[in-house]
Structure formats: C-alpha cells, structure tokens
Write an enzyme that holds these catalytic residues in place. Structure first.
Site, short mmCIF file in Angstrom:
data_model
loop_
_atom_site.label_atom_id
_atom_site.label_comp_id
_atom_site.label_asym_id
_atom_site.label_seq_id
_atom_site.Cartn_x
_atom_site.Cartn_y
_atom_site.Cartn_z
N GLU A 158 -5.13 -3.42 -6.36
CA GLU A 158 -5.41 -4.01 -5.10
C GLU A 158 -5.76 -5.32 -5.56
OE1 GLU A 158 -4.39 -4.02 -2.02
OE2 GLU A 158 -3.46 -2.05 -2.03
N SER A 189 0.80 -1.30 0.06
CA SER A 189 -0.08 0.10 0.03
C SER A 189 0.74 1.23 0.02
CB SER A 189 -0.89 -0.12 1.18
OG SER A 189 -2.07 -0.89 1.09
N SER A 228 -5.73 3.60 4.23
CA SER A 228 -5.04 2.70 3.57
C SER A 228 -6.15 1.82 2.90
CB SER A 228 -3.91 1.78 4.04
OG SER A 228 -3.17 1.26 3.32
N LYS A 245 -0.16 3.91 -2.48
CA LYS A 245 -1.03 4.78 -2.59
C LYS A 245 -0.66 6.09 -2.35
CE LYS A 245 -4.37 1.10 -0.67
NZ LYS A 245 -4.56 0.37 0.56
#
Length: 308
Positions: A171, A71, A135, A74
C-alpha cells in the site's frame, strides 16, 4: 467466440465501450448478452467473471485485459498469512508492535483510531480482520512485513497455479506513485481462479478457512457493489478494491466474491471497472447489476429444475 470490451477515446475524449469479440464458457449465451447490456456504452473498461455452481469454467468478459486490483489483493494476502499460520510459521495470537509515526500516513486505516498511544501491540488475527473486513491499509502493510513482502505474496499466488495475477507493491508503494497500482494486476481469469481456490477449501485448514470466510462476509466496504441489488439477507463473502480519482478518472472500482444461492451453493462473481470516467455511483451500479443478473440467472435455472 471471444468477448473483448474495450474503452476507446472518441473525438469528444469520452471513453466508450465497444465489443469486438466474445469469450464464453458452457454458460448460456443469454447471461453473456444480459451482462453486455449492462456495460455497453459505459465510459470505462469493464471486466467480468461469473462462475456458477454447475459450470466447469467461468464466463469471462474482457479476459485479456490487466486490471489493477487495489485492495482486492488483501484477499490473497490473508490467504498467505493464514497459510503460514497453518504451517506454524506464524501465530494468530502473536503481536505486532505498531509505531504510529512509522506507519503509512494519510490513508484509510480505521485500526489507528481503535488504539491509543504512540506505540501499541496488535495481534495478527486482528490485523487480518481489519485488513479484510475493513480494508485497512496500515494493517495490510504490517501483514506484508510478516510474510516477506509483495514478492512473497506473488510467489504464493503463482504456487497455487494462478498465473494471470501479479503483486509487486504494498500500500505504501502504491500511495507514493499512483501508476504503481497497475503493476498489481489480475486478469478476470485470475480473479475467478482465486475465488475458486478459496471456495474449494483446498488451500487452508478448516479453522483458517472459516475465519477468512467470516471476515469476508463481514466486509464493511462496498455495500452497493456485489451486495447492492441482491435480496436482503443474501450471504456474500467478498473483497473490494478502490482507487482514488485523478483528472476525472477512477483507475479501479472492484469487487469479487462468493454469493450463496438459496440452496446453499456458491456463485462466484468478480467485476472490475477500470479507468472509468463515470461517477462512483455508476461504477458501483455496474458491479451491482452484474451480480444481480448472474444471481437471477442461477435462480431461474433452479426454478426450472424444481418439481411443479
């Protein structure tokens, strides 16, 4: 000299860290040695980047290794979305229709608990906040759809001159195959460079920069990582990344961010722990100890410059 910290398989199948060479910047060899003492003997591959406010280049440990970002990407995605907002291609107030049945299931997605109904609308600004601060995986993939997918993010990262970072999957794709996470990778140089780009405030408008800074400071994940051993009240703008555990191994326990020193200057730190056979607590402790060591190193430099 160059530093490479490598995990090797012993006869007992434990991955032990060994040192074969070193790469340093103009930073003191003492900081390098202190960080080495934290990671040596750990059953993992550990990458570190530390970029102090007085340094022309970052100190890098394990600079040639490719680390799965999880993550952490991101942060990069948020920068692209905000860049498109600055260009007028997107609006923070425009809404995205979310169909509960069509989004990624069985994943970390606090935004899905914040809304009721089978279908609902979410402003882009809130998707960004959930993706960065919490997240959120569903919010992340909805943002990917807005900007053109992983390929668009990869191109944006490359356009900033960051060549040692790659994004090929969202994802949902990483959830479908846990090996895909290794294709979303960065080197420690790449990790340092994205932090530097953000810290230099050259990529986003003043408004977008302030929003992203706020969301990173408000990050709720990984409180025991970069922030774990720093003095209470220390401002840390950071983004974490975490994989699942498979066959006793954690592919990624990451954190990178900007730590404000007492004088307000930025200390950039990234610590990625890859393919670890250690416990989650140990993985996070490695990150916390590196951040603490880098922070204390800078404090000693400040103290030495202060008049008696």
């Amino acid at each position: 000299m160059n530093v490479i910290i490598k995990a090797v398989v012993t006869a007992s199948t434990l991955l032990m860290v060994s040192f074969s060479s070193f790469e340093t910047s103009a930073q003191s060899p003492l900081l390098k040695e202190q960080i080495e003492s934290i990671v040596i003997g750990k059953k993992a591959t550990v990458g570190v980047a530390v970029w102090g406010p007085d340094d022309l280049e970052p100190l890098l440990i394990n600079p040639f290794e490719k680390f799965p970002m999880q993550s952490v990407f991101k942060l990069h995605l948020a920068m692209l979305v905000l860049h498109q907002v600055d260009q007028g291609k997107l609006d923070l107030n425009q809404t995205v229709i979310v169909n509960r049945a069509k989004v990624l299931q069985n994943t970390w997605a606090p935004i899905m608990k914040a809304y009721q109904g089978d279908e609902f609308s979410v402003p882009v600004q809130q998707l960004l906040q959930y993706s960065v601060s919490h997240s959120d995986n569903v919010a992340c993939d909805l943002l990917f759809e807005l900007v053109g997918g992983p390929a668009a993010l990869h191109d944006y990262i490359q356009s900033m001159g960051i060549k040692e970072t790659a994004v090929v999957a969202n994802e949902a794709q990483m959830h479908a195959d846990d090996q895909v996470q290794y294709q979303n990778w960065t080197s420690m140089k790449g990790a340092a460079e994205i932090l530097k780009k953000f810290e230099q405030k050259t990529q986003l408008s003043e408004t977008s920069q302030a929003l992203l800074w706020k969301w990173m400071v408000e990050t709720t994940t990984g409180p025991e990582r970069l922030k774990g051993l720093l003095p209470a009240g220390t401002v840390v703008a950071h983004k974490t990344g975490t994989s699942g555990i498979k066959a006793g191994k954690t592919a990624a326990t990451n954190d990178l961010g900007i730590i404000l020193l007492p004088d307000g200057r930025p200390l950039l730190v990234a610590v990625f722990v890859k393919d670890s056979a250690e416990s989650s607590r140990t993985n996070e402790a490695i990150i916390a100890q590196v951040a603490q060591t880098a922070y204390q190193f800078e404090l000693k430099k400040l103290s030495a410059l202060s008049p008696n």
